[in-house]
Design a protein around this motif. Structure first.
Motif, short mmCIF file in Angstrom:
data_model
loop_
_atom_site.label_atom_id
_atom_site.label_comp_id
_atom_site.label_asym_id
_atom_site.label_seq_id
_atom_site.Cartn_x
_atom_site.Cartn_y
_atom_site.Cartn_z
N MET A 18 -16.40 3.65 16.22
CA MET A 18 -16.24 4.11 14.84
C MET A 18 -14.85 3.80 14.30
O MET A 18 -13.88 3.75 15.05
CB MET A 18 -16.49 5.62 14.74
N ARG A 19 -14.80 3.60 12.97
CA ARG A 19 -13.53 3.41 12.28
C ARG A 19 -13.49 4.34 11.08
O ARG A 19 -14.46 4.43 10.31
CB ARG A 19 -13.38 1.95 11.82
N ALA A 20 -12.35 5.04 10.92
CA ALA A 20 -12.17 5.94 9.79
C ALA A 20 -11.30 5.26 8.75
O ALA A 20 -10.36 4.54 9.07
CB ALA A 20 -11.50 7.23 10.25
N ASN A 21 -11.63 5.48 7.49
CA ASN A 21 -10.86 4.91 6.38
C ASN A 21 -10.53 6.03 5.41
O ASN A 21 -11.24 6.25 4.43
CB ASN A 21 -11.64 3.81 5.69
N PRO A 22 -9.46 6.79 5.67
CA PRO A 22 -9.12 7.92 4.80
C PRO A 22 -8.97 7.55 3.33
O PRO A 22 -9.21 8.37 2.45
CB PRO A 22 -7.80 8.42 5.39
N ALA A 23 -8.59 6.29 3.07
CA ALA A 23 -8.42 5.87 1.68
C ALA A 23 -9.74 5.95 0.91
O ALA A 23 -9.74 6.20 -0.31
CB ALA A 23 -7.87 4.44 1.63
N LYS A 24 -10.85 5.74 1.57
CA LYS A 24 -12.15 5.81 0.91
C LYS A 24 -12.61 7.26 0.71
O LYS A 24 -13.62 7.50 0.05
CB LYS A 24 -13.21 5.04 1.71
N TYR A 53 -1.05 10.56 3.37
CA TYR A 53 -1.37 9.42 4.23
C TYR A 53 -2.48 8.58 3.61
O TYR A 53 -2.41 7.34 3.60
CB TYR A 53 -1.81 9.92 5.62
N ALA A 54 -3.53 9.23 3.08
CA ALA A 54 -4.65 8.51 2.47
C ALA A 54 -4.18 7.72 1.25
O ALA A 54 -4.59 6.57 1.04
CB ALA A 54 -5.75 9.49 2.08
N ASN A 55 -3.33 8.32 0.44
CA ASN A 55 -2.81 7.63 -0.73
C ASN A 55 -1.96 6.43 -0.33
O ASN A 55 -2.08 5.34 -0.91
CB ASN A 55 -1.99 8.59 -1.59
N ASP A 56 -1.09 6.63 0.63
CA ASP A 56 -0.24 5.53 1.09
C ASP A 56 -1.08 4.40 1.69
O ASP A 56 -0.79 3.21 1.49
CB ASP A 56 0.77 6.03 2.12
N LEU A 57 -2.12 4.77 2.42
CA LEU A 57 -3.00 3.77 3.02
C LEU A 57 -3.72 2.98 1.93
O LEU A 57 -3.87 1.74 2.04
CB LEU A 57 -4.00 4.45 3.95
N ALA A 58 -4.17 3.67 0.88
CA ALA A 58 -4.87 3.00 -0.22
C ALA A 58 -3.97 1.95 -0.87
O ALA A 58 -4.43 0.85 -1.23
CB ALA A 58 -5.33 4.02 -1.25
N VAL A 59 -2.68 2.28 -1.03
CA VAL A 59 -1.72 1.33 -1.60
C VAL A 59 -1.61 0.10 -0.71
O VAL A 59 -1.66 -1.06 -1.18
CB VAL A 59 -0.35 2.01 -1.79
N LYS A 60 -1.44 0.31 0.58
CA LYS A 60 -1.29 -0.81 1.52
C LYS A 60 -2.55 -1.68 1.56
O LYS A 60 -2.46 -2.91 1.62
CB LYS A 60 -0.96 -0.28 2.91
N GLN A 61 -3.73 -1.04 1.53
CA GLN A 61 -4.97 -1.81 1.55
C GLN A 61 -5.10 -2.66 0.29
O GLN A 61 -5.47 -3.83 0.35
CB GLN A 61 -6.17 -0.88 1.69
N ALA A 62 -4.79 -2.06 -0.85
CA ALA A 62 -4.91 -2.78 -2.13
C ALA A 62 -3.94 -3.96 -2.21
O ALA A 62 -4.25 -4.99 -2.83
CB ALA A 62 -4.67 -1.82 -3.29
N ARG A 63 -2.79 -3.84 -1.57
CA ARG A 63 -1.77 -4.88 -1.63
C ARG A 63 -1.87 -5.87 -0.46
O ARG A 63 -1.09 -6.83 -0.38
CB ARG A 63 -0.38 -4.24 -1.64
N GLY A 64 -2.85 -5.66 0.43
CA GLY A 64 -3.00 -6.56 1.56
C GLY A 64 -1.91 -6.42 2.60
O GLY A 64 -1.68 -7.33 3.40
N GLU A 65 -1.26 -5.26 2.63
CA GLU A 65 -0.19 -5.02 3.58
C GLU A 65 -0.71 -4.46 4.91
O GLU A 65 0.06 -4.29 5.87
CB GLU A 65 0.85 -4.07 2.97
#
Length: 323
Positions: A229-235, A196-208
């Motif tokens: 609070m907000r969690a950002n697993p990609a970070k 999930y974190a990896n997939d989220l990182a892809v979407k964040q990087a692509r502006g999706e």
């Protein structure tokens, strides 16, 4: 205007009286972390002699914690033991400034190298990459304080902060002693969470999706009470405090709650302790009986803080007075 001035005078008097009762001076300080101002409160014992350098405890908060809340609670406890104490707000938490996100492309800088933009503040993020840097910048700040002994800086972290201090201690040799209380260390993450974190990182990087979670990223389950609070697993990719414990050389105490309800003691505190023991690091593991996660701030507060302060006295070689 007169009423406002009177309120300010009363507040100032109350603050001074509170500091006198503490037998400590509270200095409001600014700490810079990657170009952003963080707000800190430095607690300095009043019996500090000119030119004297003291052992110092850096308090690192858990989820949503701020220097005026649990930061002050623990700072008051440790400063009574004679330690210098620093409590601060991570970037975007409490009174600290935050990073900004721009909804529109940045314009060209003017002749002075500045830009005027419309920006959205990025606040209340659970961001391991940023917050471990914030802690290291707070250590750097302390290294420049005349009253701080550079060789006697200890970290106290609780809950989310309990994992952060373990990671920092495993990666920063300036840390000389650690207490990690009811820590969440990122141990035992299932493969599904990593995916999930990896997939989220892809979407964040692509502006999706949102590059930084503001509308998204809300905490669920028992953590939903932290609505801001907000969690950002990609970070958190690559962050694992349990693994970092295997690199610690400083004396480390881990305190857990017997009835911990937010995480697994076995996958977090116990696993980290086993690595410390394997590497022959001076370490202790304490289970506080009969309490859940938040009991360390309530019914077991005195027991937990005595364990912590005794550990700091012993391993920072503070040679300080005991109240």
């Amino acid at each position: 205007m007169r009423l406002h001035l009177l309120a300010l005078i009363v507040a100032s008097f109350a603050c001074c009286l509170h500091a006198q009762q503490l037998d400590a001076e509270i200095r409001h300080v600014t700490i810079w972390s990657d170009g952003t101002r963080m707000a800190g409160d430095l607690y300095v014992p009043r019996d500090l002699k000119e030119g004297e350098k003291r052992a110092t405890v850096l308090f690192c908060a858990g989820t949503g914690g701020v220097k005026k809340g649990n930061g002050a609670l623990y700072a008051k406890r440790f400063v009574k033991e004679g330690f210098v104490v620093l409590a601060f707000d991570y970037r975007g938490w409490g009174e600290s400034d935050c990073k900004l996100t721009l909804p529109e492309p940045m314009p060209k800088a003017d002749a002075d190298g500045t830009v005027t933009v419309k920006a959205r503040p990025v606040r209340w993020q659970m961001d391991m990459a940023d917050q471990t840097l914030d802690i290291r910048c707070a250590i750097s700040f302390l290294m420049g304080e005349p009253c701080v002994d550079k060789e006697r800086i200890g970290l106290f972290g609780t809950s989310y902060g309990g994992g952060l201090v373990v990671w920092v201690a495993g990666n920063d040799p300036r840390v000389k002693c650690v207490v990690s209380q009811v820590p969440g260390m990122g141990g035992g993450r299932p493969q599904s969470a990593q995916k999930y974190a990896n997939d989220l990182a892809v979407k964040q990087a692509r502006g999706e999706t949102e590059p930084v979670p503001i509308e998204t990223g809300k905490l669920g389950g028992k953590m939903a009470v932290y609505a801001q609070m907000r969690a950002n697993p990609a970070k958190g990719l690559g962050y694992n405090a349990v693994e970092a414990a295997g690199k610690i050389s400083a004396p480390t105490m881990i305190i857990v709650a017997e009835k911990e309800e937010l995480m697994s003691n076995e996958e977090n505190g116990r696993r980290a302790f086993q690595l410390l023991q394997k590497n022959l690091v001076k370490s202790e593991y304490h289970v506080l009986e009969g309490i859940g996660h938040y009991g360390v701030y309530k019914e077991k507060f005195e027991e937990a803080t005595k364990l912590a302060s005794d550990w700091f006295h012993l391993h920072l070689d503070a040679q300080l007075r005991t109240p």
